[in-house]
Design a protein around this motif. Structure first.
Motif, PDB file in Angstrom:
ATOM      1  N   ILE A  33       8.677  -1.739   6.491  1.00 30.67           N
ATOM      2  CA  ILE A  33       8.905  -0.532   7.275  1.00 30.67           C
ATOM      3  C   ILE A  33       8.850   0.667   6.331  1.00 30.67           C
ATOM      4  N   SER A  34       7.862   1.506   6.491  1.00 28.98           N
ATOM      5  CA  SER A  34       7.687   2.661   5.612  1.00 28.98           C
ATOM      6  C   SER A  34       8.707   3.746   5.943  1.00 28.98           C
ATOM      7  N   ILE A  35       9.250   4.344   4.908  1.00 30.40           N
ATOM      8  CA  ILE A  35      10.149   5.481   5.086  1.00 30.40           C
ATOM      9  C   ILE A  35       9.340   6.740   4.807  1.00 30.40           C
ATOM     10  N   ASN A  36       9.042   7.491   5.836  1.00 30.84           N
ATOM     11  CA  ASN A  36       8.207   8.676   5.686  1.00 30.84           C
ATOM     12  C   ASN A  36       8.665   9.753   6.668  1.00 30.84           C
ATOM     13  N   ASP A  37       7.857  10.805   6.774  1.00 30.12           N
ATOM     14  CA  ASP A  37       8.224  11.947   7.624  1.00 30.12           C
ATOM     15  C   ASP A  37       8.256  11.604   9.106  1.00 30.12           C
TER      16      ASP A  37
END
Length: 253
Positions: A33-37
């Motif tokens: 799960i990518s943590i991004n904007d």
């Protein structure tokens, strides 16, 4: 009554059969799960942590001293201004603690070149500066070593050909072929039978960066004092930071 006994017996058999059953993991699945904007912030959480964040930011940016120049660990071949500063600060701040606890004095400090993680920029020096230079939780340990093992330290310093920081109590001079010409500790040649007390980081004490010479030893004394905190304590005491490259480690022409 016999019917009741039969029911109890059947229940016991079922229980025992279940208890003996072994479960084996057949497959484990997961996904990244990518943590991004794209992840929306939680306003309630942001509001809750805001005062704590502002307090920490204010503390980190509080001015402790002033640096007259910009100092980097790449500004010298054998010793650097920033490395000299760090080693000398560790000596200055930790020796009174060690002396009070043991009655002995630290003979010199040895750190590692890779432990310096940032420059010190010209201008205001803050708590954030100390965290940038030393982001690790490394603590100071004083290690007792016989003079014969001090020679192992000297051999390591020469072979590494890097500006590993050490305090001014150690003086090392080498020739063009990288042979030791003179080694002095507190102005005196090494006595192989004497016990010297070397302050270093717990990382290096545990043989980090290939510094295996700290084991075995004549005793180790953890000071429960982080190198970063020593930097902060020292910055608070001085108005101006002006370290220099000096003659603690030199090569003859």
């Amino acid at each position: 009554m016999r019917f009741t006994h039969l029911i109890i017996l059947l229940n016991m058999l079922v229980f025992l059969s279940c208890k003996q059953q072994k479960l084996n993991i057949i497959k484990i699945e997961g996904k990244q799960i990518s943590i991004n904007d794209s992840i929306r912030s939680n306003s309630e959480i942001d509001a809750f942590i805001k005062p704590f964040r502002e307090h920490i930011e204010k503390d980190l940016d509080s001015v402790l001293a002033y640096a007259v120049g910009t100092y980097s660990k790449t500004d010298g071949k054998f010793n650097t201004a920033i490395g000299n500063l760090m080693a000398d600060i560790v000596f200055e701040e930790s020796n009174p603690i060690f002396n009070k606890r043991t009655g002995h004095n630290i003979d010199f400090v040895l750190l590692n070149h890779g432990g310096i993680r940032s420059i010190i920029s010209k201008g205001n020096v803050s708590t954030r500066t100390a965290y940038s230079v030393m982001p690790f939780e490394n603590s100071i340990v004083v290690v007792g070593l016989k003079g014969s093992k001090i020679n192992d330290i000297i051999n390591y310093l020469i072979a590494s050909k890097r500006a590993h920081p050490f305090s001014s109590q150690l003086q090392l001079t080498i020739d063009n072929d990288y042979n030791a010409i003179e080694v002095l500790v507190n102005g005196t040649p090494i006595n192989n039978s004497k016990t010297y007390y070397i302050a270093t980081s717990d990382y290096l004490y545990n043989m980090g960066d290939g510094m295996t010479f700290f084991q075995p030893n004549e005793g180790a004394f953890p000071l429960d004092y982080k190198i970063r905190n020593a930097l902060i304590d020292n910055f608070k005491k001085v108005d101006t930071i002006n370290p220099v490259i000096d003659n603690r480690y030199t090569q003859t022409p």
